[in-house]
Write an enzyme that holds these catalytic residues in place. Sequence first.
Site, short mmCIF file in Angstrom:
data_model
loop_
_atom_site.label_atom_id
_atom_site.label_comp_id
_atom_site.label_asym_id
_atom_site.label_seq_id
_atom_site.Cartn_x
_atom_site.Cartn_y
_atom_site.Cartn_z
CB ALA A 98 -10.89 -12.53 2.59
N GLY B 173 -14.21 -20.55 0.83
CA GLY B 173 -13.74 -19.91 2.07
C GLY B 173 -14.89 -19.26 2.80
CB ALA B 174 -16.66 -19.55 5.52
N GLY B 175 -13.92 -17.12 5.80
CA GLY B 175 -13.22 -16.30 6.79
C GLY B 175 -13.51 -14.82 6.58
CE LYS C 44 -8.39 -6.06 6.63
NZ LYS C 44 -8.83 -6.67 5.37
CE1 TYR D 85 -2.47 -8.71 -2.15
CE2 TYR D 85 -0.16 -8.71 -2.81
CZ TYR D 85 -1.14 -8.43 -1.88
OH TYR D 85 -0.80 -7.86 -0.68
CG ASP E 160 -11.00 -5.40 2.39
OD1 ASP E 160 -10.12 -4.71 1.83
OD2 ASP E 160 -10.86 -5.85 3.54
CB SER F 58 -0.99 -0.02 1.17
OG SER F 58 -1.92 -1.06 0.98
P1 ATR Z 1 -9.06 -14.33 6.07
O1 ATR Z 1 -9.35 -13.14 6.93
O2 ATR Z 1 -7.83 -14.18 5.21
O3 ATR Z 1 -10.24 -14.78 5.29
P2 ATR Z 1 -9.47 -16.41 8.02
O4 ATR Z 1 -10.62 -15.65 8.60
O5 ATR Z 1 -8.52 -17.09 8.93
O6 ATR Z 1 -8.60 -15.50 7.08
O7 ATR Z 1 -10.09 -17.51 7.00
C1 ATR Z 1 -9.28 -18.40 6.31
C2 ATR Z 1 -10.12 -19.20 5.31
O8 ATR Z 1 -9.24 -20.07 4.60
C3 ATR Z 1 -11.16 -20.08 5.95
O9 ATR Z 1 -12.25 -20.24 5.07
C4 ATR Z 1 -10.40 -21.40 6.10
O10 ATR Z 1 -11.18 -22.56 6.21
P3 ATR Z 1 -11.66 -23.09 7.67
O11 ATR Z 1 -12.79 -22.20 8.06
O12 ATR Z 1 -12.04 -24.49 7.43
O13 ATR Z 1 -10.46 -22.94 8.57
C5 ATR Z 1 -9.64 -21.42 4.81
N1 ATR Z 1 -8.47 -22.29 4.88
C6 ATR Z 1 -7.32 -22.06 5.56
N2 ATR Z 1 -6.45 -23.09 5.38
C7 ATR Z 1 -7.07 -23.99 4.57
C8 ATR Z 1 -6.71 -25.25 3.98
N3 ATR Z 1 -5.49 -25.78 4.21
N4 ATR Z 1 -7.60 -25.87 3.20
C9 ATR Z 1 -8.82 -25.33 2.97
N5 ATR Z 1 -9.23 -24.15 3.47
C10 ATR Z 1 -8.37 -23.48 4.26
#
Ligand code: ATR
Length: 290
Positions: free
Chosen positions: A139, A135-137, A74, A233, A110, A22
């Site tokens: 981001a 994913g469900a974190g 955040k 990226y 974002d 940034s």
């Molecule tokens: P961010 O803020 O970058 O989204 P986060 O909140 O820690 O980080 O979320 C990470 C995401 O990557 C989650 O969806 C996680 O899946 P889980 O909820 O099952 O942990 C996913 N993730 C991380 N490592 C993974 C892996 N080795 N295989 C599959 N999904 C993964």
Amino acid sequence: MTINGHTKITGIFGDPIGHTLSPAMQNAAFKAVGLNAVYVPFHVKADDPAVLKAAVEGLRAMRFLGVNVTIPHKERVLRYLDEIYPHAADIGAVNTIVNRDGRLFGYNTDGTGYLLSLRDETGLRIARKKIVIIGAGGAARGIFYAMLGMKPSSIVLVNRTIRRANTLAKAFEARFSSTDIRTSALQRGALIEHLSNADLVVNTTSIGMMGKGELDIPVEALPPKAIVSDIVYRPSKTGLLKAAEKRRLKTHGGLGMLVRQGAIGFELWTGMKAPVSVMTGAALKALKHR
Ligand code: ATR
């Protein structure tokens, strides 16, 4: 660049902060529009909660224009701000703070940044589309929320831990009833079914980032017009995007999201139009020199 008594200050709070692109991007933007302002990375340590509070108070005391906030602050930063914009409150995370005469406003740019970049680079409009989010974190949450506002026909949240996908789906399904929201485990059979009629699949996890392995997504199940998107990226072409290119599918990488969320921040701080192509060039150059 001349730093003097009129220089306006912006920056970013994070821990760690050494790898941020940034500063290169924002300082190039200030220069391009001829604004006497700087963007500085601040290593705001996360081990003592009092540190983030003190850093935020410092924005008022030192009359910063504002800052970005990145991992791991955040979510926690919300409690130190005066006003949170509705989308940031719904997402539960702030990535941009704007200082207006000592009042601190929290935004989350974002998800919107992601959608703008997707539209610019692929022409895709989300309305009435069928989407698969991996994913469900944190981001995923921002992107999911921004997409729901555009009324896609369906979104499937696919996650290794299905419980987390269910929690995310439940958080918003009542408010966005025009979209069919489903969840799925990260399993090949289920993925093939969901991908077979998708318009867009997006990876929001950090898998695919340098040294973090690769996601095994059966892109061959996608229809020929589908778009494959990855918010990672570095590398600019993840294994997922390479596999998609091999199948002649349109792809979208993660740098545009970084640039676009930064461009929105620039506009909030300065009231000027962001020089997006200058910012893209600076981010690319900084990435190459890593
Ligand atoms: P961010 O803020 O970058 O989204 P986060 O909140 O820690 O980080 O979320 C990470 C995401 O990557 C989650 O969806 C996680 O899946 P889980 O909820 O099952 O942990 C996913 N993730 C991380 N490592 C993974 C892996 N080795 N295989 C599959 N999904 C993964």
